[in-house]
Design an enzyme around this catalytic site. Structure first.
Site, PDB file in Angstrom:
ATOM      1  N   LYS A  78      25.180  52.815 -43.919  1.00  0.00           N
ATOM      2  CA  LYS A  78      24.193  53.806 -44.353  1.00  0.00           C
ATOM      3  C   LYS A  78      24.903  55.115 -44.677  1.00  0.00           C
ATOM      4  O   LYS A  78      25.815  55.521 -43.945  1.00  0.00           O
ATOM      5  CB  LYS A  78      23.171  54.000 -43.219  1.00  0.00           C
ATOM      6  CG  LYS A  78      22.007  54.927 -43.562  1.00  0.00           C
ATOM      7  CD  LYS A  78      20.974  54.972 -42.419  1.00  0.00           C
ATOM      8  CE  LYS A  78      19.778  55.851 -42.769  1.00  0.00           C
ATOM      9  NZ  LYS A  78      18.747  55.859 -41.714  1.00  0.00           N
ATOM     10  N   SER A 158      13.833  55.000 -43.187  1.00  0.00           N
ATOM     11  CA  SER A 158      14.765  55.556 -44.131  1.00  0.00           C
ATOM     12  C   SER A 158      15.955  54.649 -44.438  1.00  0.00           C
ATOM     13  O   SER A 158      16.638  54.863 -45.432  1.00  0.00           O
ATOM     14  CB  SER A 158      15.299  56.901 -43.614  1.00  0.00           C
ATOM     15  OG  SER A 158      16.042  56.711 -42.418  1.00  0.00           O
ATOM     16  N   SER A 182      13.104  54.203 -38.476  1.00  0.00           N
ATOM     17  CA  SER A 182      13.901  53.905 -39.666  1.00  0.00           C
ATOM     18  C   SER A 182      14.797  52.685 -39.624  1.00  0.00           C
ATOM     19  O   SER A 182      15.382  52.315 -40.638  1.00  0.00           O
ATOM     20  CB  SER A 182      14.768  55.106 -40.026  1.00  0.00           C
ATOM     21  OG  SER A 182      13.993  56.039 -40.718  1.00  0.00           O
TER      22      SER A 182
HETATM   23  N1  GLN Z   1       9.576  57.915 -41.197  1.00  0.00           N
HETATM   24  C1  GLN Z   1       9.938  58.812 -40.153  1.00  0.00           C
HETATM   25  C2  GLN Z   1      10.203  60.184 -40.725  1.00  0.00           C
HETATM   26  O1  GLN Z   1      10.108  60.316 -41.886  1.00  0.00           O
HETATM   27  C3  GLN Z   1      11.120  58.302 -39.385  1.00  0.00           C
HETATM   28  C4  GLN Z   1      12.391  58.390 -40.124  1.00  0.00           C
HETATM   29  C5  GLN Z   1      13.564  57.945 -39.309  1.00  0.00           C
HETATM   30  O2  GLN Z   1      13.428  57.194 -38.343  1.00  0.00           O
HETATM   31  N2  GLN Z   1      14.725  58.427 -39.676  1.00  0.00           N
HETATM   32  O3  GLN Z   1      10.510  61.104 -40.044  1.00  0.00           O
END
Ligand code: GLN
Length: 490
Positions: A78, A158, A182
């Site tokens: 990532k 994400s 995410s």
């Molecule tokens: N969807 C959540 C956010 O936008 C979690 C994102 C994540 O876990 N990095 O904050």
């Protein structure tokens, strides 16, 4: 020779050991698959030269009998993990062409164990999002499609690039991070396995920070066994991260196939939402049945503060993000937009460098931390967080080994389908954020399909530092549900 990209890590490990193929052949097969799948936009930077170099090195070590536990296994990383001498952007314009002179602890442990870097994977900008649509490199396409439709679906976020690449056979496994869901939400959207370990299990050093008290790294893979193999290399104490915990790393793989007989599995009544699709409800009961058939005992439990988790998360996470992102000022990293004085240069760089969702979070975060509002918002959210954590502690104190819930409230949705209202996007994490707020481990395992032929996942939540139980229970569900592979169309 069998198709080198469709094997699991466990199978590839065996093939490499028995000299059925070389690490270089395995890497070449993946590099070709990446080239042929550019339209999925899963990779933001393939690193073929580095990959070949590392694969040759792995072959030499394997020949001498010195290959580590991941020798020759090609992985995707990532773009939130700093990789030495390789562009790392968090998929934000503000980092521009930032090339870190250091390597994150988690990735350095993967290379120590012999893994091969195929390239950097797409993600939501600074990991803020649930669909990978906030990336400055554009959205990622899910290899899964609705039956009979060509509509491009999101892979979740994400860690959308990680999930899409693993599902589309563009790497054997990937690193990911999870601040509110995410790892687990994209895993559920792509029929892959994703585990967010206990907070403190993996070092955060060298990972671009979003919300430091919630961020945690973990793997996405095509089986529970593969996730366990990767976890063992990724986890461990790191003196460079003061929140990293000094507890020995167990052999997670040994937990796969272990009996779950007599384990108490909690089914939290608060997760039965009004208007929850019947398919999700059915999947959840099916999962409970599978665990029962394997000898586990099901008990109804209550996590009364669940409904406050999402609102509290959307105070704590932006607050920490606004503080973490203060460092991007046009001086030290990437993008710089000139101005007539230094203040204007800061403003221009930040206005130009951050996307809409990131700006929204910075504004909310700055607001809830400002004098006069701090107590009403931030402090109160932290108190709610303590209550959420206590809900879980009470449950585990009653002898519950793990909690079973759906991973997401729906299957993958279309690119551009959600987003007009940010709250609609935030609701994706309704089942996953509680786990980050409490610092607990959570795994998402592919468990079935919806009526349109899209994968759905279940989540298991464990006691702190008891990832092994999650792997054992996850493997039971995996065994019962079977494997799901997207038909190739790209
Ligand atoms: N969807 C959540 C956010 O936008 C979690 C994102 C994540 O876990 N990095 O904050």
């Amino acid at each position: 020779m069998t198709d080198l990209t469709s094997m699991t890590i466990a199978e590839a490990r065996q093939g490499l050991a028995s000299k059925s193929f070389t690490a270089l052949e395995l890497t070449e097969a993946h590099l070709a698959a990446i080239e042929a799948a550019r339209m999925l936009n899963a990779y933001v930077l393939p690193t073929p030269d580095r990959a070949r170099e590392m694969a040759k090195d792995a072959d030499a070590k394997i020949a001498k009998g010195e290959g580590g536990p991941l020798a020759g296994i090609p992985l995707g990383i990532k773009d939130l993990f700093a990789t030495r001498d390789i562009r790392t952007t968090a998929c934000s314009k503000i980092l521009g062409n930032f090339i870190p002179p250091y390597e994150s602890t988690v990735t350095s442990q993967l290379w120590r164990d012999g893994a091969v870097l195929l390239g950097k994977l797409n993600n939501d900008e600074f990991a803020m999002g649930s669909s990978n649509e906030t990336s400055c490199f554009g959205p990622v396409t899910n290899p899964w499609r609705r039956g009979g439709s060509n509509t491009a679906l999101v892979p979740g976020g994400s860690s959308g690039g990680s999930a899409s690449a693993v599902a589309a056979l563009l790497c054997m496994g990937a690193t990911a991070t999870d601040t509110g869901g995410s790892i687990r939400q994209p895993a559920a959207f792509t029929a892959t396995v994703g585990i967010k370990p206990t907070y403190g299990r993996c070092s955060r050093w060298g990972i671009v920070a979003f919300a430091s008290s919630l961020d945690q790294a973990g793997p996405i893979a095509r089986s529970t066994r593969d996730a366990a193999i990767l976890m063992r290399s990724m986890a461990g104490h790191d003196p460079k991260d003061t929140t990293s915990v000094d507890i020995a790393v167990p052999d997670y793989e040994a937990a796969i196939g272990k009996s779950v007989k007599g384990m108490k599995i909690g089914i939290p009544k608060e997760y039965r939402l009004d208007g929850m699709p019947a398919e999700i409800e059915k999947l959840w009961s099916q999962g409970a049945e599978w665990l029962k058939a394997a000898g586990a005992e099901l008990v109804e439990v209550s996590l009364p503060h669940t409904k406050y988790a999402l609102p509290a998360y959307y105070i704590v996470a932006p607050a920490e993000a606004s503080s973490n992102l203060a460092r991007y000022d046009g001086v030290r990293y990437g993008l710089r937009e000139p101005g007539k004085n230094i203040i204007e240069m800061y403003e221009n760089s930040r206005a130009e460098g951050f996307g809409d969702e990131v700006r929204r979070r910075v504004m909310i975060g700055t607001y809830v931390l400002s004098a006069g509002y701090y107590d009403a918002y931030y402090l109160r959210a932290q108190k709610v967080r303590t209550l959420i954590k206590k809900d879980f502690e009470d449950c585990f104190a009653k002898g519950v080994h793990a909690i079973l819930t759906p991973a997401t409230p729906s299957a993958a949705f279309g690119v551009g389908e959600k987003g007009a209202d940010p709250v609609e996007m935030y609701l994706n994490d309704i089942f996953t954020v509680t786990v980050n707020m409490a610092g607990l481990p959570g795994i998402a395992v592919p468990s079935g399909m919806d009526a349109q032929g899209l994968p759905l996942g279940l989540q298991l939540i464990g006691r702190p530092f008891d990832e092994e139980t999650l792997f054992s229970l996850g493997a039971v569900i995996e065994q019962a549900a079977g494997h799901f592979t997207p038909p190739k169309w790209w």
